[in-house]
Design an enzyme around this catalytic site. Structure first.
Site, PDB file in Angstrom:
ATOM      1  CG  ASN A  55     -24.527  -9.209  38.309  1.00 16.03           C
ATOM      2  OD1 ASN A  55     -24.287  -9.585  37.167  1.00 16.03           O
ATOM      3  ND2 ASN A  55     -24.996 -10.026  39.227  1.00 16.03           N
ATOM      4  CG  HIS A  65     -28.298  -9.404  36.142  1.00  9.25           C
ATOM      5  ND1 HIS A  65     -27.912  -9.943  37.351  1.00  9.25           N
ATOM      6  CD2 HIS A  65     -29.041  -8.312  36.432  1.00  9.25           C
ATOM      7  CE1 HIS A  65     -28.410  -9.222  38.330  1.00  9.25           C
ATOM      8  NE2 HIS A  65     -29.103  -8.223  37.805  1.00  9.25           N
ATOM      9  CG  ASP A 106     -26.320 -14.653  33.818  1.00  8.61           C
ATOM     10  OD1 ASP A 106     -26.281 -14.561  35.059  1.00  8.61           O
ATOM     11  OD2 ASP A 106     -27.367 -14.539  33.151  1.00  8.61           O
ATOM     12  CG  ASP A 110     -21.617 -13.856  44.639  1.00 12.02           C
ATOM     13  OD1 ASP A 110     -22.528 -14.153  45.438  1.00 12.02           O
ATOM     14  OD2 ASP A 110     -20.806 -12.934  44.853  1.00 12.02           O
TER      15      ASP A 110
END
Length: 331
Positions: free
Chosen positions: A192, A197, A201, A227
């Site tokens: 990240n 992101h 994702d 996570d």
């Protein structure tokens, strides 16, 4: 609001013991453009037919031999529990009108038929019925969204707790055990932080698919947030029955993830708790699995751990530093 075409395509059932009345009503409906009309002269067939076809409108004669319209409506209520009873009563008796509404009919048409009245009442009934169905479908969709993670589609914490409770009840009845596996990804924060992101994702969605592919169909795979994931195993008989699946998940997630031109590597740490050996309540089992997860992290990550046993698994092979993903160009 439903379109005119949707209304004309609605499913309609005409119920009358008179073939002449049925023929007349079918002709009225066909001339107006209704395309999906069926009929029956046997009132006892109305409920089986409605279960099969889920009619949008039932034009129901109230005076019939055998089962009358009021008895048919009573049976229909068992099918449409808490729903909208799509009955438009047909009657030549003025005294039956209020009784029909009290019995569950949404409206009525008087015999002999007034053509303008028939068209208007049928149109209005179908408009409301189709709108009701749209709202019901929207409500079901909203409920699904409330119980599932928006990114991965997996059950969320709210649904997960219900699934755990169900697994515990089943284990108790069958004198078996159940297991909770609490997973946290090793090195996810670095992905990240390094790539943003959007990459994170994609990793989470790929992790979800691997967890599903590596679990039994009867097991629950859920995302808690961030996570963190959880897998619930039912119908097991010992800790070893959970350790095998845990090892499989560790192996599945240590494989590289290919996104665009990059190969990203991370791993997972897993904490295991067993019902009823470790605890008997949902909250306690989650807490114990969380503590076992912490022990797996402390022991070097990329492994699983349960209370009372040493953390088991291979050390992380690929990252040069613990918690930092290996980044390899993928061509």
């Amino acid at each position: 609001m439903p379109s005119r075409q949707e209304i004309l395509n609605a499913k309609i059932l005409v119920v009358d013991d008179s073939p002449d009345n049925i023929e007349l009503m079918e002709e009225i409906l066909r001339e107006e453009g209704y395309a999906n009309v069926s009929s029956t002269m046997e009132p006892e067939q109305v409920c089986p037919l409605h279960r099969e076809h889920n009619y949008d409108l039932i034009l129901l004669d109230l005076q019939m031999p055998g089962l009358n319209g009021f008895q048919v409506m009573k049976s229909l209520k068992e099918i449409e529990k808490g729903g909208y009873l799509p009955v438009l009563a047909l009657t030549a008796q003025p005294s039956f009108k209020i009784a029909a509404l009290e019995a569950g009919a949404r409206d009525f048409i008087s015999k002999p038929f007034d053509l303008l009245e028939v068209h208007k009442r049928i149109h209005n009934m179908l408009e409301v019925r189709l709108l009701y169905k749209e709202l019901a479908q929207y409500s079901r969709a909203q409920q699904e969204l409330a119980l599932h993670d928006a990114l991965t589609g997996l059950p969320n914490r709210r649904l997960l707790e219900d699934r755990i409770e169900t697994a515990l009840q089943h284990a108790n009845r069958s004198h078996a055990k159940a297991a909770i596996m609490y997973l946290d990804l090793d090195g996810f924060k670095a992905i990240n932080d390094t790539y943003g992101h959007a990459y994170g994702d994609e990793i989470l969605k790929m992790v979800s698919q691997r967890l599903l592919a590596s679990s039994r169909k009867e097991d629950t795979v859920a995302r808690l947030g961030g996570d963190e994931f959880m897998v619930v195993l039912g119908d097991i008989h010992s800790l070893a029955d959970a350790q095998g699946p845990a090892a499989k998940l560790v192996d599945a997630l240590v494989e590289p993830f290919f996104i665009n031109d990059l190969t990203l590597r991370l791993s997972t740490s897993i904490g295991i708790s067993i019902y009823p050996d470790d605890a008997e309540s949902v909250d306690a089992l989650i807490s114990i699995a969380d503590y076992a997860l912490y022990e797996a992290k402390r022991a070097g990550k990329n492994r699983y751990c349960s209370t009372g046993t040493a953390p088991t698994g291979a050390a992380v092979k690929t990252p040069a530093k613990q918690g930092v993903p290996e980044l390899v160009p993928h061509r």
